[in-house]
Motif scaffolding. Structure first.
Motif, PDB file in Angstrom:
ATOM      1  N   ASN A   1       0.825  -1.201   0.000  1.00  0.00           N
ATOM      2  CA  ASN A   1       0.000   0.000   0.000  1.00  0.00           C
ATOM      3  C   ASN A   1       0.863   1.255   0.000  1.00  0.00           C
ATOM      4  N   ALA A   2       0.237   2.381  -0.311  1.00  0.00           N
ATOM      5  CA  ALA A   2       0.902   3.679  -0.250  1.00  0.00           C
ATOM      6  C   ALA A   2       0.029   4.626   0.574  1.00  0.00           C
ATOM      7  N   GLU A   3       0.678   5.466   1.366  1.00  0.00           N
ATOM      8  CA  GLU A   3      -0.045   6.516   2.098  1.00  0.00           C
ATOM      9  C   GLU A   3       0.030   7.776   1.260  1.00  0.00           C
ATOM     10  N   VAL A   4      -1.121   8.367   0.991  1.00  0.00           N
ATOM     11  CA  VAL A   4      -1.194   9.563   0.158  1.00  0.00           C
ATOM     12  C   VAL A   4      -1.797  10.688   0.987  1.00  0.00           C
ATOM     13  N   VAL A   5      -1.110  11.830   1.023  1.00  0.00           N
ATOM     14  CA  VAL A   5      -1.602  13.007   1.732  1.00  0.00           C
ATOM     15  C   VAL A   5      -2.005  14.032   0.689  1.00  0.00           C
ATOM     16  N   ILE A   6      -3.270  14.455   0.744  1.00  0.00           N
ATOM     17  CA  ILE A   6      -3.783  15.476  -0.164  1.00  0.00           C
ATOM     18  C   ILE A   6      -4.116  16.710   0.657  1.00  0.00           C
ATOM     19  N   GLU A   7      -3.567  17.845   0.248  1.00  0.00           N
ATOM     20  CA  GLU A   7      -3.862  19.113   0.920  1.00  0.00           C
ATOM     21  C   GLU A   7      -4.995  19.800   0.180  1.00  0.00           C
ATOM     22  N   VAL A   8      -6.080  20.085   0.908  1.00  0.00           N
ATOM     23  CA  VAL A   8      -7.240  20.752   0.326  1.00  0.00           C
ATOM     24  C   VAL A   8      -7.281  22.190   0.837  1.00  0.00           C
ATOM     25  N   ALA A   9      -8.338  22.904   0.541  1.00  0.00           N
ATOM     26  CA  ALA A   9      -8.467  24.313   0.911  1.00  0.00           C
ATOM     27  C   ALA A   9      -8.177  24.553   2.382  1.00  0.00           C
ATOM     28  N   GLY A  10      -7.539  25.660   2.646  1.00  0.00           N
ATOM     29  CA  GLY A  10      -7.255  26.050   4.021  1.00  0.00           C
ATOM     30  C   GLY A  10      -6.110  25.276   4.652  1.00  0.00           C
ATOM     31  N   GLY A  11      -5.352  24.542   3.839  1.00  0.00           N
ATOM     32  CA  GLY A  11      -4.224  23.789   4.371  1.00  0.00           C
ATOM     33  C   GLY A  11      -4.615  22.507   5.083  1.00  0.00           C
ATOM     34  N   VAL A  12      -5.876  22.118   4.980  1.00  0.00           N
ATOM     35  CA  VAL A  12      -6.345  20.879   5.600  1.00  0.00           C
ATOM     36  C   VAL A  12      -5.776  19.698   4.824  1.00  0.00           C
ATOM     37  N   GLU A  13      -5.285  18.685   5.561  1.00  0.00           N
ATOM     38  CA  GLU A  13      -4.715  17.503   4.934  1.00  0.00           C
ATOM     39  C   GLU A  13      -5.630  16.299   5.130  1.00  0.00           C
ATOM     40  N   ILE A  14      -5.822  15.549   4.064  1.00  0.00           N
ATOM     41  CA  ILE A  14      -6.587  14.313   4.116  1.00  0.00           C
ATOM     42  C   ILE A  14      -5.615  13.196   3.749  1.00  0.00           C
ATOM     43  N   VAL A  15      -5.605  12.147   4.571  1.00  0.00           N
ATOM     44  CA  VAL A  15      -4.678  11.033   4.369  1.00  0.00           C
ATOM     45  C   VAL A  15      -5.467   9.797   3.978  1.00  0.00           C
ATOM     46  N   SER A  16      -4.963   9.081   2.974  1.00  0.00           N
ATOM     47  CA  SER A  16      -5.605   7.854   2.528  1.00  0.00           C
ATOM     48  C   SER A  16      -4.555   6.784   2.302  1.00  0.00           C
ATOM     49  N   ILE A  17      -4.933   5.541   2.580  1.00  0.00           N
ATOM     50  CA  ILE A  17      -4.090   4.394   2.273  1.00  0.00           C
ATOM     51  C   ILE A  17      -4.716   3.704   1.063  1.00  0.00           C
ATOM     52  N   ILE A  18      -3.955   3.620  -0.026  1.00  0.00           N
ATOM     53  CA  ILE A  18      -4.438   2.974  -1.241  1.00  0.00           C
ATOM     54  C   ILE A  18      -3.413   1.934  -1.674  1.00  0.00           C
ATOM     55  N   THR A  19      -3.803   1.080  -2.591  1.00  0.00           N
ATOM     56  CA  THR A  19      -2.861   0.067  -3.071  1.00  0.00           C
ATOM     57  C   THR A  19      -1.776   0.723  -3.922  1.00  0.00           C
ATOM     58  N   MET A  20      -0.637   0.077  -3.987  1.00  0.00           N
ATOM     59  CA  MET A  20       0.449   0.565  -4.839  1.00  0.00           C
ATOM     60  C   MET A  20      -0.003   0.577  -6.296  1.00  0.00           C
ATOM     61  N   GLU A  21      -0.785  -0.434  -6.680  1.00  0.00           N
ATOM     62  CA  GLU A  21      -1.286  -0.504  -8.048  1.00  0.00           C
ATOM     63  C   GLU A  21      -2.135   0.728  -8.374  1.00  0.00           C
TER      64      GLU A  21
END
Length: 70
Positions: free
Chosen positions: A22-42
């Motif tokens: 798996n890979a951990e992905v951090v996405i920064e949205v408006a206002g500097g808020v970060e959302i973290v998701s674990i998705i497959t490497m594929e």
């Protein structure tokens, strides 16, 4: 892109931490808020996710927990 999920937040990939499966992905949205998701490497590879790329955090849940500090 059309989705059945109602909560779609556009942002920028801030960090990608690949693992064996798996890979951990951090996405920064408006206002500097970060959302973290674990998705497959594929999935990470097929989406071409890398730091600086625009991406969407799509949230679909039947339950959302709420908490408060006492």
């Amino acid at each position: 892109m059309k989705l059945s999920a109602r909560n779609t937040l556009k942002g920028t990939v801030k960090k990608v931490t690949p693992g064996a499966v798996n890979a951990e992905v951090v996405i920064e949205v408006a206002g500097g808020v970060e959302i973290v998701s674990i998705i497959t490497m594929e999935s990470m590879k097929s989406l071409g996710l890398e730091v600086g790329k625009e991406a969407y955090a799509v949230i679909k849940a039947s339950n959302v927990m709420v908490g408060v500090d006492h």
